[in-house]
Design a protein around this motif. Structure first.
Motif, PDB file in Angstrom:
ATOM      1  N   GLY A   1     -37.575 -26.870 -49.026  1.00 23.27           N
ATOM      2  CA  GLY A   1     -38.220 -25.581 -48.892  1.00 23.27           C
ATOM      3  C   GLY A   1     -37.262 -24.544 -48.357  1.00 23.27           C
ATOM      4  O   GLY A   1     -36.102 -24.828 -48.068  1.00 23.27           O
ATOM      5  N   TYR A   2     -37.763 -23.326 -48.249  1.00 19.55           N
ATOM      6  CA  TYR A   2     -37.006 -22.230 -47.650  1.00 19.55           C
ATOM      7  C   TYR A   2     -38.021 -21.257 -47.073  1.00 19.55           C
ATOM      8  O   TYR A   2     -39.225 -21.352 -47.322  1.00 19.55           O
ATOM      9  CB  TYR A   2     -36.086 -21.551 -48.670  1.00 19.55           C
ATOM     10  N   ASN A   3     -37.542 -20.316 -46.281  1.00 21.90           N
ATOM     11  CA  ASN A   3     -38.442 -19.330 -45.692  1.00 21.90           C
ATOM     12  C   ASN A   3     -37.759 -17.960 -45.720  1.00 21.90           C
ATOM     13  O   ASN A   3     -37.005 -17.681 -46.650  1.00 21.90           O
ATOM     14  CB  ASN A   3     -38.884 -19.757 -44.284  1.00 21.90           C
ATOM     15  N   TYR A   4     -38.003 -17.139 -44.721  1.00 25.26           N
ATOM     16  CA  TYR A   4     -37.389 -15.814 -44.705  1.00 25.26           C
ATOM     17  C   TYR A   4     -36.050 -15.790 -43.978  1.00 25.26           C
ATOM     18  O   TYR A   4     -35.511 -14.711 -43.710  1.00 25.26           O
ATOM     19  CB  TYR A   4     -38.328 -14.802 -44.048  1.00 25.26           C
ATOM     20  N   ASP A   5     -35.516 -16.961 -43.663  1.00 21.76           N
ATOM     21  CA  ASP A   5     -34.197 -17.025 -43.032  1.00 21.76           C
ATOM     22  C   ASP A   5     -33.151 -16.871 -44.138  1.00 21.76           C
ATOM     23  O   ASP A   5     -32.697 -17.854 -44.733  1.00 21.76           O
ATOM     24  CB  ASP A   5     -34.028 -18.353 -42.298  1.00 21.76           C
ATOM     25  N   ILE A   6     -32.827 -15.625 -44.430  1.00 16.74           N
ATOM     26  CA  ILE A   6     -31.954 -15.289 -45.555  1.00 16.74           C
ATOM     27  C   ILE A   6     -30.762 -14.510 -45.007  1.00 16.74           C
ATOM     28  O   ILE A   6     -30.891 -13.367 -44.578  1.00 16.74           O
ATOM     29  CB  ILE A   6     -32.705 -14.453 -46.612  1.00 16.74           C
ATOM     30  N   HIS A   7     -29.609 -15.142 -45.017  1.00 18.49           N
ATOM     31  CA  HIS A   7     -28.398 -14.535 -44.476  1.00 18.49           C
ATOM     32  C   HIS A   7     -27.887 -13.440 -45.418  1.00 18.49           C
ATOM     33  O   HIS A   7     -27.916 -13.621 -46.628  1.00 18.49           O
ATOM     34  CB  HIS A   7     -27.326 -15.625 -44.325  1.00 18.49           C
TER      35      HIS A   7
ATOM     36  N   PHE B   1     -29.627 -11.249 -43.424  1.00 14.05           N
ATOM     37  CA  PHE B   1     -30.738 -10.440 -42.925  1.00 14.05           C
ATOM     38  C   PHE B   1     -31.821 -11.284 -42.266  1.00 14.05           C
ATOM     39  O   PHE B   1     -32.978 -10.862 -42.167  1.00 14.05           O
ATOM     40  CB  PHE B   1     -31.336  -9.627 -44.073  1.00 14.05           C
ATOM     41  N   GLY B   2     -31.463 -12.474 -41.807  1.00 12.18           N
ATOM     42  CA  GLY B   2     -32.446 -13.385 -41.224  1.00 12.18           C
ATOM     43  C   GLY B   2     -33.145 -12.822 -40.007  1.00 12.18           C
ATOM     44  O   GLY B   2     -34.335 -13.081 -39.787  1.00 12.18           O
ATOM     45  N   ASP B   3     -32.448 -12.015 -39.204  1.00 13.43           N
ATOM     46  CA  ASP B   3     -33.078 -11.465 -38.004  1.00 13.43           C
ATOM     47  C   ASP B   3     -34.208 -10.513 -38.351  1.00 13.43           C
ATOM     48  O   ASP B   3     -35.242 -10.474 -37.674  1.00 13.43           O
ATOM     49  CB  ASP B   3     -32.031 -10.763 -37.124  1.00 13.43           C
ATOM     50  N   LYS B   4     -34.060  -9.773 -39.436  1.00 15.37           N
ATOM     51  CA  LYS B   4     -35.089  -8.816 -39.844  1.00 15.37           C
ATOM     52  C   LYS B   4     -36.201  -9.485 -40.653  1.00 15.37           C
ATOM     53  O   LYS B   4     -37.373  -9.113 -40.542  1.00 15.37           O
ATOM     54  CB  LYS B   4     -34.465  -7.677 -40.649  1.00 15.37           C
TER      55      LYS B   4
ATOM     56  N   GLN C   1     -36.799 -13.244 -41.166  1.00 15.90           N
ATOM     57  CA  GLN C   1     -37.410 -14.365 -40.468  1.00 15.90           C
ATOM     58  C   GLN C   1     -37.870 -13.937 -39.068  1.00 15.90           C
ATOM     59  O   GLN C   1     -38.844 -14.469 -38.551  1.00 15.90           O
ATOM     60  CB  GLN C   1     -36.414 -15.528 -40.355  1.00 15.90           C
ATOM     61  N   GLY C   2     -37.186 -12.962 -38.487  1.00 12.33           N
ATOM     62  CA  GLY C   2     -37.563 -12.489 -37.165  1.00 12.33           C
ATOM     63  C   GLY C   2     -38.683 -11.476 -37.223  1.00 12.33           C
ATOM     64  O   GLY C   2     -39.855 -11.793 -37.007  1.00 12.33           O
ATOM     65  N   THR C   3     -38.374 -10.253 -37.561  1.00 17.88           N
ATOM     66  CA  THR C   3     -39.351  -9.160 -37.560  1.00 17.88           C
ATOM     67  C   THR C   3     -40.492  -9.384 -38.546  1.00 17.88           C
ATOM     68  O   THR C   3     -41.676  -9.297 -38.199  1.00 17.88           O
ATOM     69  CB  THR C   3     -38.650  -7.829 -37.898  1.00 17.88           C
ATOM     70  N   LEU C   4     -40.156  -9.684 -39.807  1.00 18.76           N
ATOM     71  CA  LEU C   4     -41.180  -9.782 -40.846  1.00 18.76           C
ATOM     72  C   LEU C   4     -42.095 -10.979 -40.633  1.00 18.76           C
ATOM     73  O   LEU C   4     -43.325 -10.871 -40.746  1.00 18.76           O
ATOM     74  CB  LEU C   4     -40.507  -9.858 -42.218  1.00 18.76           C
ATOM     75  N   TYR C   5     -41.525 -12.120 -40.308  1.00 17.70           N
ATOM     76  CA  TYR C   5     -42.332 -13.317 -40.079  1.00 17.70           C
ATOM     77  C   TYR C   5     -43.313 -13.077 -38.934  1.00 17.70           C
ATOM     78  O   TYR C   5     -44.490 -13.422 -39.020  1.00 17.70           O
ATOM     79  CB  TYR C   5     -41.420 -14.507 -39.779  1.00 17.70           C
TER      80      TYR C   5
ATOM     81  N   GLU D   1     -31.877  -2.079 -46.101  1.00 18.52           N
ATOM     82  CA  GLU D   1     -31.104  -1.193 -46.968  1.00 18.52           C
ATOM     83  C   GLU D   1     -29.956  -0.522 -46.204  1.00 18.52           C
ATOM     84  O   GLU D   1     -28.866  -0.335 -46.753  1.00 18.52           O
ATOM     85  CB  GLU D   1     -32.013  -0.130 -47.572  1.00 18.52           C
ATOM     86  N   GLU D   2     -30.208  -0.201 -44.954  1.00 16.68           N
ATOM     87  CA  GLU D   2     -29.177   0.438 -44.143  1.00 16.68           C
ATOM     88  C   GLU D   2     -27.967  -0.452 -43.947  1.00 16.68           C
ATOM     89  O   GLU D   2     -26.854   0.020 -43.706  1.00 16.68           O
ATOM     90  CB  GLU D   2     -29.772   0.835 -42.785  1.00 16.68           C
ATOM     91  N   GLU D   3     -28.178  -1.779 -44.067  1.00 21.76           N
ATOM     92  CA  GLU D   3     -27.087  -2.724 -43.896  1.00 21.76           C
ATOM     93  C   GLU D   3     -26.643  -3.358 -45.216  1.00 21.76           C
ATOM     94  O   GLU D   3     -25.816  -4.276 -45.214  1.00 21.76           O
ATOM     95  CB  GLU D   3     -27.512  -3.827 -42.918  1.00 21.76           C
ATOM     96  N   TRP D   4     -27.221  -2.884 -46.317  1.00 24.94           N
ATOM     97  CA  TRP D   4     -26.966  -3.513 -47.616  1.00 24.94           C
ATOM     98  C   TRP D   4     -25.490  -3.442 -47.994  1.00 24.94           C
ATOM     99  O   TRP D   4     -24.940  -4.361 -48.587  1.00 24.94           O
ATOM    100  CB  TRP D   4     -27.846  -2.854 -48.679  1.00 24.94           C
ATOM    101  N   GLY D   5     -24.845  -2.337 -47.675  1.00 29.33           N
ATOM    102  CA  GLY D   5     -23.414  -2.218 -47.925  1.00 29.33           C
ATOM    103  C   GLY D   5     -23.053  -1.741 -49.308  1.00 29.33           C
ATOM    104  O   GLY D   5     -21.878  -1.633 -49.658  1.00 29.33           O
ATOM    105  N   ASP D   6     -24.044  -1.454 -50.146  1.00 34.48           N
ATOM    106  CA  ASP D   6     -23.805  -0.947 -51.497  1.00 34.48           C
ATOM    107  C   ASP D   6     -25.090  -0.300 -51.973  1.00 34.48           C
ATOM    108  O   ASP D   6     -26.090  -0.257 -51.248  1.00 34.48           O
ATOM    109  CB  ASP D   6     -23.396  -2.095 -52.431  1.00 34.48           C
ATOM    110  N   LYS D   7     -25.097   0.192 -53.204  1.00 28.55           N
ATOM    111  CA  LYS D   7     -26.316   0.755 -53.748  1.00 28.55           C
ATOM    112  C   LYS D   7     -27.385  -0.342 -53.838  1.00 28.55           C
ATOM    113  O   LYS D   7     -27.073  -1.485 -54.192  1.00 28.55           O
ATOM    114  CB  LYS D   7     -26.055   1.339 -55.132  1.00 28.55           C
ATOM    115  N   PRO D   8     -28.650  -0.001 -53.543  1.00 30.19           N
ATOM    116  CA  PRO D   8     -29.724  -1.000 -53.587  1.00 30.19           C
ATOM    117  C   PRO D   8     -29.878  -1.673 -54.943  1.00 30.19           C
ATOM    118  O   PRO D   8     -30.400  -2.786 -55.040  1.00 30.19           O
ATOM    119  CB  PRO D   8     -30.972  -0.189 -53.218  1.00 30.19           C
ATOM    120  N   THR D   9     -29.416  -0.991 -56.001  1.00 31.22           N
ATOM    121  CA  THR D   9     -29.549  -1.549 -57.348  1.00 31.22           C
ATOM    122  C   THR D   9     -28.416  -2.513 -57.692  1.00 31.22           C
ATOM    123  O   THR D   9     -28.448  -3.163 -58.739  1.00 31.22           O
ATOM    124  CB  THR D   9     -29.567  -0.410 -58.384  1.00 31.22           C
ATOM    125  N   VAL D  10     -27.432  -2.594 -56.805  1.00 33.59           N
ATOM    126  CA  VAL D  10     -26.296  -3.496 -57.038  1.00 33.59           C
ATOM    127  C   VAL D  10     -26.585  -4.841 -56.380  1.00 33.59           C
ATOM    128  O   VAL D  10     -26.818  -4.906 -55.176  1.00 33.59           O
ATOM    129  CB  VAL D  10     -24.993  -2.904 -56.462  1.00 33.59           C
TER     130      VAL D  10
END
Length: 261
Positions: free
Chosen positions: A137-143, A145-148, A150-154, A236-245
């Motif tokens: 399985g997997y959850n919202y721990d997605i590197h 952005f896991g803090d936002k 798995q942390g905030t959203l969960y 998005e602020e930490e995405w590092g590129d255009k959101p569509t990329v």
């Protein structure tokens, strides 16, 4: 459980990440034979078609008819609907009979199962020796952005979460798994298995909104879209590129595999 995924079935099939091919090669190396496998709780068939590359045939089952309607076609995979009221004997017969299977897999859905019933079926249908059960399985721990996620959203979604979902959120550490270890985790200690996926920001938001938590919330009259949008804005602020990329994300997944004792 079927209802949680019926409405967004088509979208769900498009938004789920694909599992690494290396996982299936590894699992195939654990079984003595490669004649027949069973993908239980197959959803739209992401794992079914991958394991079919290593076995002569695959039976793939799910309680959700909506998911099965959007399943990925493959000549080696036979999709079957399994109503929730099937008995142990009926399920054993449906997937091939006693001692008929080399491998049973459950991709990100074991937490929904009636575990005692499922394990009883698995112990009957797996070949002895040589048969293996693998669940992951997997959850919202997605590197990264896991803090936002798995942390905030969960934390924010927790009130709308089916209690069974928390097994996945806690990485299956509390999942009963009464099988003899074969080198891929053990009961209480799942193995860590990373899953690299290329996603756009929209893909990531779609992944979150097609989960069972969002469906449960909608049924309670709560739309989580605003919450997800706020968290995605931070991402998005930490995405590092255009959101569509697309950028490479790492799902911090977890796996257990074992053989009948």
């Amino acid at each position: 459980m079927a209802g949680l995924y019926e409405k967004p079935s088509e979208t769900y099939a498009k938004k789920r990440p694909r599992y690494p091919k290396e996982w299936f090669s590894m699992l195939a190396s654990l079984t003595a034979g490669h004649h027949r496998a069973w993908d239980a709780g197959c959803g739209s068939g992401q794992a079914s078609v991958s394991i079919a590359e290593h076995y002569d045939s695959v039976v793939a089952t799910d309680v959700s008819e909506g998911q099965l309607r959007h399943a990925i076609a493959d000549p080696k995979v036979r999709y079957l609907h399994t109503p929730v009221d099937l008995t142990e004997d009926e399920l054993v017969a449906l997937v091939g009979g006693d001692g008929s299977l080399d491998l049973v897999i459950v991709a990100t859905s074991i937490h929904w199962f009636d575990a005692p019933l499922f394990y009883a079926v698995v112990n009957r249908v797996l070949k002895k020796p040589g048969g293996v059960l693998a669940v992951w399985g997997y959850n919202y721990d997605i590197h990264p952005f896991g803090d936002k996620l798995q942390g905030t959203l969960y934390g924010a979604m927790r009130p709308y979460m089916d209690p069974r979902t928390r097994l996945a959120m806690e990485r299956y550490r509390e999942l009963p798994f009464p099988f003899e270890p074969v080198g891929v985790g053990r009961e209480g200690e799942p193995a860590d298995v990373d899953m690299e996926v290329d996603m756009t920001l929209e893909d990531l938001a779609g992944f979150v909104m097609t989960g069972s938590v969002a469906t449960t919330a909608r049924e309670k009259g709560v739309d989580l879209a605003a919450l997800v949008k706020d968290v995605m804005k931070e991402v998005e602020e930490e995405w590092g590129d255009k959101p569509t990329v697309p950028r490479k994300l790492v799902f911090k997944a977890f796996m257990l595999a074992g053989k009948p004792k």
